[in-house]
Design a protein around this motif. Sequence first.
Motif, mmCIF file in Angstrom:
data_model
loop_
_atom_site.group_PDB
_atom_site.id
_atom_site.type_symbol
_atom_site.label_atom_id
_atom_site.label_comp_id
_atom_site.label_asym_id
_atom_site.label_seq_id
_atom_site.Cartn_x
_atom_site.Cartn_y
_atom_site.Cartn_z
ATOM 1 N N ARG A 1 18.763 13.017 -12.059
ATOM 2 C CA ARG A 1 19.919 12.447 -11.369
ATOM 3 C C ARG A 1 19.521 11.926 -9.996
ATOM 4 O O ARG A 1 18.614 12.446 -9.357
ATOM 5 C CB ARG A 1 20.945 13.574 -11.226
ATOM 6 C CG ARG A 1 22.308 13.130 -10.895
ATOM 7 C CD ARG A 1 23.248 14.330 -10.961
ATOM 8 N NE ARG A 1 24.401 14.035 -10.170
ATOM 9 C CZ ARG A 1 24.525 14.335 -8.882
ATOM 10 N NH1 ARG A 1 23.581 14.979 -8.280
ATOM 11 N NH2 ARG A 1 25.598 14.002 -8.229
ATOM 12 N N THR B 1 19.927 11.830 -6.247
ATOM 13 C CA THR B 1 20.480 12.749 -5.267
ATOM 14 C C THR B 1 21.418 12.016 -4.305
ATOM 15 O O THR B 1 21.061 10.982 -3.770
ATOM 16 C CB THR B 1 19.343 13.389 -4.458
ATOM 17 O OG1 THR B 1 18.417 13.954 -5.374
ATOM 18 C CG2 THR B 1 19.867 14.477 -3.541
ATOM 19 N N ARG C 1 26.545 8.454 -6.213
ATOM 20 C CA ARG C 1 27.416 8.492 -7.389
ATOM 21 C C ARG C 1 27.701 7.059 -7.833
ATOM 22 O O ARG C 1 28.071 6.210 -7.027
ATOM 23 C CB ARG C 1 28.726 9.201 -7.025
ATOM 24 C CG ARG C 1 29.616 9.457 -8.214
ATOM 25 C CD ARG C 1 30.934 10.100 -7.797
ATOM 26 N NE ARG C 1 31.824 9.057 -7.276
ATOM 27 C CZ ARG C 1 32.298 9.014 -6.030
ATOM 28 N NH1 ARG C 1 31.989 9.946 -5.170
ATOM 29 N NH2 ARG C 1 33.087 8.046 -5.651
ATOM 30 N N ARG C 2 27.531 6.775 -9.115
ATOM 31 C CA ARG C 2 27.753 5.414 -9.625
ATOM 32 C C ARG C 2 29.235 5.087 -9.638
ATOM 33 O O ARG C 2 30.060 5.879 -10.084
ATOM 34 C CB ARG C 2 27.168 5.266 -11.028
ATOM 35 C CG ARG C 2 27.256 3.824 -11.512
ATOM 36 C CD ARG C 2 26.578 3.577 -12.830
ATOM 37 N NE ARG C 2 27.058 4.475 -13.851
ATOM 38 C CZ ARG C 2 26.256 5.146 -14.674
ATOM 39 N NH1 ARG C 2 24.964 5.032 -14.586
ATOM 40 N NH2 ARG C 2 26.764 5.948 -15.585
ATOM 41 N N TYR D 1 26.746 2.022 -6.270
ATOM 42 C CA TYR D 1 26.705 3.454 -6.028
ATOM 43 C C TYR D 1 27.333 3.737 -4.668
ATOM 44 O O TYR D 1 27.343 2.889 -3.799
ATOM 45 C CB TYR D 1 25.261 3.976 -6.005
ATOM 46 C CG TYR D 1 24.567 3.931 -7.335
ATOM 47 C CD1 TYR D 1 24.591 5.026 -8.187
ATOM 48 C CD2 TYR D 1 23.873 2.799 -7.741
ATOM 49 C CE1 TYR D 1 23.948 4.995 -9.414
ATOM 50 C CE2 TYR D 1 23.229 2.760 -8.964
ATOM 51 C CZ TYR D 1 23.272 3.857 -9.793
ATOM 52 O OH TYR D 1 22.634 3.821 -11.004
ATOM 53 N N ARG E 1 17.351 2.243 -8.974
ATOM 54 C CA ARG E 1 17.631 3.687 -8.941
ATOM 55 C C ARG E 1 16.466 4.454 -8.324
ATOM 56 O O ARG E 1 16.669 5.429 -7.602
ATOM 57 C CB ARG E 1 17.954 4.200 -10.341
ATOM 58 C CG ARG E 1 19.341 3.805 -10.812
ATOM 59 C CD ARG E 1 19.749 4.560 -12.049
ATOM 60 N NE ARG E 1 18.886 4.333 -13.178
ATOM 61 C CZ ARG E 1 19.116 3.458 -14.150
ATOM 62 N NH1 ARG E 1 20.207 2.728 -14.113
ATOM 63 N NH2 ARG E 1 18.281 3.322 -15.144
ATOM 64 N N ARG F 1 16.536 7.015 -5.101
ATOM 65 C CA ARG F 1 15.974 8.371 -5.102
ATOM 66 C C ARG F 1 15.137 8.593 -3.848
ATOM 67 O O ARG F 1 15.111 9.687 -3.298
ATOM 68 C CB ARG F 1 15.111 8.578 -6.338
ATOM 69 C CG ARG F 1 15.900 8.929 -7.550
ATOM 70 C CD ARG F 1 15.008 9.349 -8.708
ATOM 71 N NE ARG F 1 15.812 9.478 -9.896
ATOM 72 C CZ ARG F 1 16.076 8.485 -10.736
ATOM 73 N NH1 ARG F 1 15.554 7.306 -10.545
ATOM 74 N NH2 ARG F 1 16.838 8.681 -11.777
#
Length: 121
Positions: A3, A5, A8-9, A18, A65, A69
């Motif tokens: 996931r 960190t 949130r999508r 996000y 993504r 991260r």
Amino acid sequence: MPRITNWRRESRSPTLAYRNTETGARAVLHRAPDSYRYKWRGAILVDGYPVWSRGYETKDATSFRDELRERPAPDLNCPECPNVDVRVGEKAADGAKVQRWYDCPDCGYEAPSRIVYGAER
């Protein structure tokens, strides 16, 4: 895949968006204007102003993504004093380029952001 960190999508298409759960910052992978070198642009926005941006040839959601991260939260601390309430804004225009500025209300530190719309440096 692990996931992301603190992100949130919010949406998947046509843009991939996000939201940071701690700071409220947004991260968006969107179709860039035709005048841009790359067809897709990923950006992290704080208070509506970009603090990070990168171009992509395709809608490469995996690479975007991976970038999120590495950047769990946008860093908006003043390098000169312990203030964490740095303002972003006050744009300056130079021809076709638009530059955003960081401003510390405590010590008066100002610095240009790394984002330049138009030609990238």
